[in-house]
Design a protein around this motif. Structure first.
Motif, short mmCIF file in Angstrom:
data_model
loop_
_atom_site.label_atom_id
_atom_site.label_comp_id
_atom_site.label_asym_id
_atom_site.label_seq_id
_atom_site.Cartn_x
_atom_site.Cartn_y
_atom_site.Cartn_z
N ALA A 11 138.98 20.41 65.92
CA ALA A 11 139.63 19.78 67.07
C ALA A 11 141.13 19.60 66.89
O ALA A 11 141.82 19.21 67.83
CB ALA A 11 138.99 18.42 67.33
N TYR A 12 141.64 19.86 65.69
CA TYR A 12 143.09 19.70 65.43
C TYR A 12 143.55 18.31 65.85
O TYR A 12 143.01 17.31 65.40
CB TYR A 12 143.87 20.81 66.13
CG TYR A 12 143.45 22.18 65.70
CD1 TYR A 12 143.78 22.65 64.44
CD2 TYR A 12 142.68 23.00 66.54
CE1 TYR A 12 143.37 23.91 64.02
CE2 TYR A 12 142.28 24.26 66.12
CZ TYR A 12 142.62 24.70 64.86
OH TYR A 12 142.21 25.94 64.46
N ASN A 13 144.54 18.21 66.74
CA ASN A 13 145.04 16.92 67.22
C ASN A 13 144.63 16.78 68.68
O ASN A 13 145.35 17.17 69.59
CB ASN A 13 146.56 16.86 67.08
CG ASN A 13 147.12 15.50 67.47
OD1 ASN A 13 146.36 14.58 67.79
ND2 ASN A 13 148.44 15.37 67.48
N PRO A 14 143.44 16.23 68.96
CA PRO A 14 142.89 16.25 70.32
C PRO A 14 143.38 15.14 71.24
O PRO A 14 142.88 15.00 72.36
CB PRO A 14 141.40 16.12 70.05
CG PRO A 14 141.32 15.25 68.84
CD PRO A 14 142.52 15.64 68.00
N GLY A 70 140.17 12.85 72.68
CA GLY A 70 139.52 13.82 71.80
C GLY A 70 138.21 13.33 71.23
O GLY A 70 137.25 14.08 71.11
N GLY A 71 138.14 12.06 70.88
CA GLY A 71 136.91 11.52 70.33
C GLY A 71 135.75 11.63 71.28
O GLY A 71 134.62 11.96 70.89
N THR A 72 136.01 11.37 72.56
CA THR A 72 134.96 11.49 73.58
C THR A 72 134.49 12.93 73.70
O THR A 72 133.28 13.21 73.79
CB THR A 72 135.48 10.99 74.94
OG1 THR A 72 135.88 9.63 74.81
CG2 THR A 72 134.40 11.11 76.00
N ALA A 73 135.44 13.85 73.70
CA ALA A 73 135.08 15.26 73.82
C ALA A 73 134.25 15.72 72.62
O ALA A 73 133.25 16.44 72.78
CB ALA A 73 136.35 16.11 73.94
N ILE A 74 134.66 15.33 71.42
CA ILE A 74 133.91 15.70 70.22
C ILE A 74 132.52 15.10 70.25
O ILE A 74 131.52 15.75 69.91
CB ILE A 74 134.68 15.26 68.97
CG1 ILE A 74 136.00 16.04 68.85
CG2 ILE A 74 133.83 15.47 67.71
CD1 ILE A 74 136.92 15.50 67.78
#
Length: 198
Positions: free
Chosen positions: A2-5, A9-13
């Motif tokens: 995810a690099y720097n999302p 980003g946490g929700t997407a992961i």
């Protein structure tokens, strides 16, 4: 990966990890296995071998185009419109992709071309076309790509784009087929100058 999302980003992961979303990303580079193992995806075929000069064989952790999914895709019926192509002509290539899993998902279809022999040792394969498609379970779709003479060029010894007649391989997934690029009228194939892939 995810690099720097950013903030969401946490929700997407989490959506991917819990199966609420089927991942469809593909690596746009070759991910090395070791710190000094960087190499282009379009490496020469001889670079897959260890040498006595300190060169490491091409054994990446993940190759260009690698990606995971919660479903599976099958490639079939790779077809070339003809077995020969004129210098100023074109080649239509079709392939059928089927979602053989239980979940709808997207798949990136990548078409590679390999020049079998050239005056400069050619790359093992080069990306020439790609398409990202969405398929429901058990759904199939046939894609058609078109190659032209410029797609078969490479930078020659004189540092200019060069197109040479000869055999070329088309690679999609694990499928391969071959066609011959014909010489233009009055253009002969260089004799004693063409190098094999290794």
């Amino acid at each position: 990966m995810a690099y720097n999302p950013s903030n969401e980003g946490g929700t997407a992961i989490a959506d991917v990890l819990f199966g609420d979303y089927t991942p469809s990303g593909k690596l746009p580079f070759t991910y090395p296995r070791t710190a000094n193992g960087f190499i282009n995806y379009d490496h020469k075929l001889f670079e897959t071998e260890e040498t006595s000069f300190g060169n490491m064989a091409f054994k990446p952790q993940f190759e260009f185009g690698h990606g995971l999914s919660y479903t599976t895709f099958t490639y079939s019926n790779l077809k070339l419109a003809q077995k020969t192509m004129a210098m100023n002509g074109q080649m239509n290539i079709s392939v059928t992709v089927t979602n053989t899993g239980q979940r709808a998902a997207k798949e990136t279809v990548i078409l590679y071309v390999r020049d079998v022999v050239a005056t400069v040792a050619p790359p093992g394969k080069r990306v020439k076309r790609f398409a990202k498609i969405y398929l429901e379970p058990a759904q199939s779709r046939t894609l058609t790509f078109t190659l032209r003479g410029d797609d078969l060029s490479f930078i020659g010894a004189d540092l200019t784009p060069t197109v040479e007649p000869g055999d070329f391989e088309v690679i999609v997934g694990k499928l391969t087929d071959k066609f011959t690029l014909e010489a233009a009228p009055g253009q002969g194939r260089p004799k004693g100058q063409r190098q094999t892939r290794k």
